[in-house]
Design an enzyme around this catalytic site. Sequence first.
Site, PDB file in Angstrom:
ATOM      1  CB  ALA A 131      -0.837  -0.003   1.129  1.00  0.00           C
ATOM      2  CG  ASP A 220      -2.206  -6.664  -7.332  1.00  0.00           C
ATOM      3  OD1 ASP A 220      -1.000  -6.464  -6.827  1.00  0.00           O
ATOM      4  OD2 ASP A 220      -2.399  -6.693  -8.591  1.00  0.00           O
ATOM      5  CB  VAL A 221      -3.328  -3.560  -1.562  1.00  0.00           C
ATOM      6  CG1 VAL A 221      -3.339  -2.144  -2.395  1.00  0.00           C
ATOM      7  CG2 VAL A 221      -4.241  -2.934  -0.254  1.00  0.00           C
ATOM      8  CG  ASP A 222      -5.532  -2.753  -6.988  1.00  0.00           C
ATOM      9  OD1 ASP A 222      -4.940  -3.527  -6.697  1.00  0.00           O
ATOM     10  OD2 ASP A 222      -5.358  -2.099  -8.034  1.00  0.00           O
ATOM     11  CG  HIS A 242      -4.465 -12.472 -16.278  1.00  0.00           C
ATOM     12  ND1 HIS A 242      -5.480 -11.703 -16.861  1.00  0.00           N
ATOM     13  CD2 HIS A 242      -3.422 -11.505 -15.864  1.00  0.00           C
ATOM     14  CE1 HIS A 242      -5.161 -10.388 -16.874  1.00  0.00           C
ATOM     15  NE2 HIS A 242      -4.145 -10.384 -15.949  1.00  0.00           N
ATOM     16  CB  THR A 254       0.297  -9.806 -22.621  1.00  0.00           C
ATOM     17  OG1 THR A 254       0.102 -10.013 -21.439  1.00  0.00           O
ATOM     18  CG2 THR A 254      -0.815  -9.445 -23.511  1.00  0.00           C
ATOM     19  CD  GLU A 312       0.540 -10.240 -14.687  1.00  0.00           C
ATOM     20  OE1 GLU A 312      -0.347  -9.716 -14.081  1.00  0.00           O
ATOM     21  OE2 GLU A 312       0.118  -9.328 -16.230  1.00  0.00           O
TER      22      GLU A 312
END
Length: 366
Positions: A131, A220-222, A242, A254, A312
């Site tokens: 964060a 991830d925090v979001d 994914h 990708t 990633e």
Amino acid sequence: MQMDHQKIRISGPFSKYHAPLVFGLCLLPSFILGYLWQASKGSWLSRNSILCETQSFSFHRNEADLSDGLPEIELPRMVYTKPHIFKPPRTDVLTMTPWLAPIIWDGTFNLEILNEQFRQRNTTIGLTVFAIKKYVVFLQRFLETAETYFMVGHRVKYYIFTDRPEAIPNITVKEGREIVPLRVQNYPRWQEISMRRMEMISYYSQQRFIYEVDFLVCVDVDMRFSDSVGVEILSEVFATIHPGFYAAERQAFTYERRPISEAYIPRDEGDFYYCGGFFGGTVAEVYKLTKKCHEAIMADKNKNVEAVWQEESHLNKYFVYHKPTKLLSPEYLWFTGNPHFLKKKRFIEIPKNRAVIRNKRNLPLK
């Protein structure tokens, strides 16, 4: 001694005893060596017999030491549907990789059985999130939903990497769970912050996590938890498919396609495209993974190269050659849409304006 053309004749005062005596003298060294060998063999056997007895005693003593002071685990009686060989729980999706790693979907496991197995091991799970800067605004919802859905009934340490520990919300967590702030450096570019995650997780895995938790879950925090995420995800090293590429061919992934980058993956390689926002495993395996990715990121940096999707891309390169032992289906990280095969959405992205989050304008902390 006299010799004629017909035979050899031994003469002299001891001629009738001479041949046996010579023969006996020839054999004497063999008898002596045999005796010495038997004596040494007996001594060796005696010594090793004592050694084996000592080792046996040591083993039993250590076994007794290990059992001393350990609580006896009372296993509850459990009633559940018997599994059937010819009735697989899911036939609409892939549930096993070619290297025999399970892919976790709703309906493929019994969480009650798994919970008891992990309680026997007295497992502690570490959950890491970053964060940095304005991303602290997501902590409140993240932690509140984690308390509702993440590893319910197990010990958890929330490791929060932040440059603003004072902004961590004051949330009361359940017994056996703890919020642990870890102050880290800020960086001007969000890409740099993203890539530094591997460095920080690697460093703290070696310096701290290995002594405090059994497994690490790195997310991830979001995001917010919206359904159960439990011990079914835990394995030596796990990755998450994914949500944007679950049905894609490898040519559409990708991946980093430039050979100059350490994250380069040729177009004829790769199994799945994995999320950088949900991976984990034992502390030792996460340390190896993050250390390898960080070293590759730094090697690229020295060449003035940045992989297309930062850490990633390096994570995907690692998993091409170090196969995960368990895969999480897109249930465990989902964006939008309602495909028919997705029976649960366990960890969901929070809608946001990334441009606002990542620029320098003020963002209210709500």
